[in-house]
Enzyme design. Structure first.
Site, PDB file in Angstrom:
ATOM      1  N   ASP A   1       0.856  -1.144  -0.113  1.00  0.00           N
ATOM      2  CA  ASP A   1       0.095   0.167   0.203  1.00  0.00           C
ATOM      3  C   ASP A   1       0.846   1.380   0.000  1.00  0.00           C
ATOM      4  O   ASP A   1       1.752   1.547   1.007  1.00  0.00           O
ATOM      5  CB  ASP A   1      -0.664   0.018   1.115  1.00  0.00           C
ATOM      6  CG  ASP A   1      -1.948  -0.978   1.094  1.00  0.00           C
ATOM      7  OD1 ASP A   1      -2.355  -1.656   0.215  1.00  0.00           O
ATOM      8  OD2 ASP A   1      -2.635  -1.456   2.201  1.00  0.00           O
TER       9      ASP A   1
ATOM     10  N   ASP B   1     -13.517  -4.894  -2.199  1.00  0.00           N
ATOM     11  CA  ASP B   1     -13.353  -4.449  -0.558  1.00  0.00           C
ATOM     12  C   ASP B   1     -14.878  -4.550   0.078  1.00  0.00           C
ATOM     13  O   ASP B   1     -15.691  -3.695   0.267  1.00  0.00           O
ATOM     14  CB  ASP B   1     -12.997  -3.006  -0.313  1.00  0.00           C
ATOM     15  CG  ASP B   1     -11.569  -2.562  -0.701  1.00  0.00           C
ATOM     16  OD1 ASP B   1     -10.836  -3.449  -0.657  1.00  0.00           O
ATOM     17  OD2 ASP B   1     -11.418  -1.593  -1.033  1.00  0.00           O
TER      18      ASP B   1
END
Length: 544
Positions: free
Chosen positions: A243, A398
């Site tokens: 990330d 997600d």
């Protein structure tokens, strides 16, 4: 040293192959005119994208006839993936589009409905003939494949077939006659074994001694191997995820948080520099690297997007697949220049990405498709897949659990869960979220995966808001539900806390890959330990 001519026809990630050639000490020279092909000493054709788009571009550039002449003269040629398929007469991927017709046969889609398609990941090759290209390689070596269509050996083309690979059934993974050779896999994405194979061609060591014939006279086939090799085995992939965002000082850092909260004591948690970490994971045996851009770099012109430089630098020394996600959508920069999602994806591919990951925009797309009743070709998924192939598009999902008292209390499909809700609810559905999990939408994860597959996506990256950062293991119920609903490969993500969690997810859900971030960043569980555990549990993995 021989001059290496590079046939870049303008599609997909060819930077990685350029970097691999440079890494081996050679400098590729671009083919810029049709006559350059006939002047080449050694010609490398990096096949990236869809069959029809590749052949159309070759015709537009005037390359088809000189390329045929070069091949018929048995001059040194090395083709990769779609470039190998282009040697055949045609492909089911693009009906009516003729290939180069050097090898008899038509490339067809994988037919076994039980297989995940694309065939995406690491597999072995079984040499059928002797050739310096493959002779002496470790028989357990694995190469990286990513394709939905395959050629098969038959009586008309068997003298061309150098090697096969098993994926439900045998398919052609390498061809060679004389100095003309091509492979279905990507050596530039296959680590050390792939680089060695590429080196053999560049150094002039891959052709059988005595190869090379007069124009129009076919070279004789290589002699058959004296002993049949064992079937090849497809490996489960272990993916390291980074990330990436800018910290408060404006520097790009790799970060991680629980349920997407990346701050610690008021500062963005800094777990390292993205290029350095990616290289470390490559050296430690990661099968792929995924970058997720969690900062919106939207004031920059497209050519100055910070993640482009991360990809360029990473691809210089990392020779496994690279995926980039975050911000793959249309935008207008601070100077008023507008870019389409296809523009953004194209720039990422040219900078070294092999796949792009689409997240929140996929949810918007599914809602639009639901309202219209079908796709209309306008979505980023459809446009990118049409030009670069299904294998280039990953959908990042997600979802979070939404518990209900009974199936009748929601229109969404539910599962009966072994993990009751806060009020003892025995049923739940998996709601897709956007904006880093902060906003829920009325879209179920299964619906999203199926719709995106129909639009042309080639892989699902399945996260879990509930499990992210917990170390309690993957959400097996979520993963099993999505895996059962689609034919394309699924990557399990979120929740890994120990090596045995990877065994659990592969055994109980059948996914093709599993991804982790924090446990790798913090060195709590090394990638080698995960692979050792999987190997001990009888699960096939690539040697690190």
């Amino acid at each position: 040293m021989a001059k290496i001519s590079f046939l870049d026809y303008g599609a997909g990630n060819v930077r990685s192959l350029r970097n691999a050639i440079a890494h081996l000490g050679y400098e590729p020279v671009d083919i810029r005119r049709p006559e350059d092909i006939l002047q080449a000493e050694r010609l490398v054709f990096p096949g990236v994208g869809a069959f029809g788009a590749a052949m159309q571009r070759l015709h537009e550039l005037g390359y088809v006839e000189p390329l045929r002449a070069y091949l018929q003269a048995d001059r040194p040629f090395f083709g990769i993936c779609v470039a190998m398929q282009s040697l055949f007469e045609g492909s089911e991927e693009s009906p009516g589009v003729a290939g180069l017709g050097v090898i008899p046969g038509v490339v067809q889609r994988f037919a076994d409905a039980a297989l995940a398609v694309p065939h995406m990941g690491w597999n072995g090759v079984r040499a059928l003939r002797q050739s310096p290209l493959l002779d002496g390689q470790d028989p357990a070596a694995k190469f990286y494949f990513v394709h939905s269509y395959r050629a098969q050996r038959d009586a008309a083309n068997s003298d061309w077939i150098l090697a096969e690979t098993d994926y439900g059934e045998p398919f052609v993974s390498a061809v060679q006659r004389g100095q003309v050779m091509a492979v279905q896999f990507h050596p530039e994405k296959s680590g050390a074994v792939g680089l060695e194979l590429l080196r053999r061609f560049l150094a002039g060591e891959a052709a059988r001694p005595g190869a090379g014939t007069a124009a129009g006279v076919p070279a004789p086939p290589m002699p058959p191997k004296p002993v049949a090799a064992a079937p090849t085995r497809f490996a489960k992939r272990i993916i390291a995820c980074l990330d990436v965002r800018s910290n408060d000082a404006g520097d790009l850092v790799v970060t991680k948080g629980d349920q997407y909260d990346v701050r610690e004591a008021g500062e963005v948690r800094n777990l390292g520099k993205p290029v350095d970490l990616a290289r470390r994971y490559y050296q430690e045996g990661a099968d792929e690297i995924t970058f997720l851009n969690i900062t919106a770099f939207r004031d920059f012109p497209l050519s100055d997007q910070p993640m482009l430089e991360v990809l360029r630098r990473t691809s210089e020394n990392v020779f496994v697949p690279l995926t980039i996600g975050g911000g793959i959508r249309a935008f207008t920069d601070a100077d008023g220049c507008a870019y389409s999602a296809l523009d953004v994806a194209s720039e990422y591919f040219r900078s070294g990405a092999d796949k792009i990951s689409i997240g929140s925009d996929a949810v918007d797309t599914v809602e639009a498709v639901r309202a219209r009743g079908s796709g209309d070709g306008s979505s980023a998924i459809e446009q990118i897949a049409a030009l670069y192939g299904n294998q280039a598009v990953v959908i990042s999902v997600d979802p979070r659990r939404v518990y209900v008292a009974s199936p009748e209390s929601t229109e969404r499909p539910v599962i009966e869960t072994a993990i009751p809700g806060p009020n003892g609810e025995r049923f739940c559905w998996f709601q897709c979220t956007v904006k880093g999990g902060r906003e829920g939408r009325d879209v179920d994860a299964v619906e999203l995966a199926q719709t995106c597959e129909a639009l042309g996506a080639g892989e699902i990256l399945l996260n879990s808001i509930d499990r992210d950062g917990t170390g309690s293991g993957f959400d097996l119920e979520l993963i099993a539900a999505v895996r059962a609903a689609v034919r394309i490969p699924v990557i399990a993500s979120s929740g890994a806390g120990c090596a045995s969690h990877f065994t659990e997810v592969f055994r109980h859900t059948g996914v093709e890959a599993a991804l982790a971030a924090g446990i790798f960043h913090r060195r709590e569980v090394p990638i080698a330990a995960v692979k050792d555990q999987l190997r001990a549990d009888g699960i096939e993995v690539r040697a690190s």
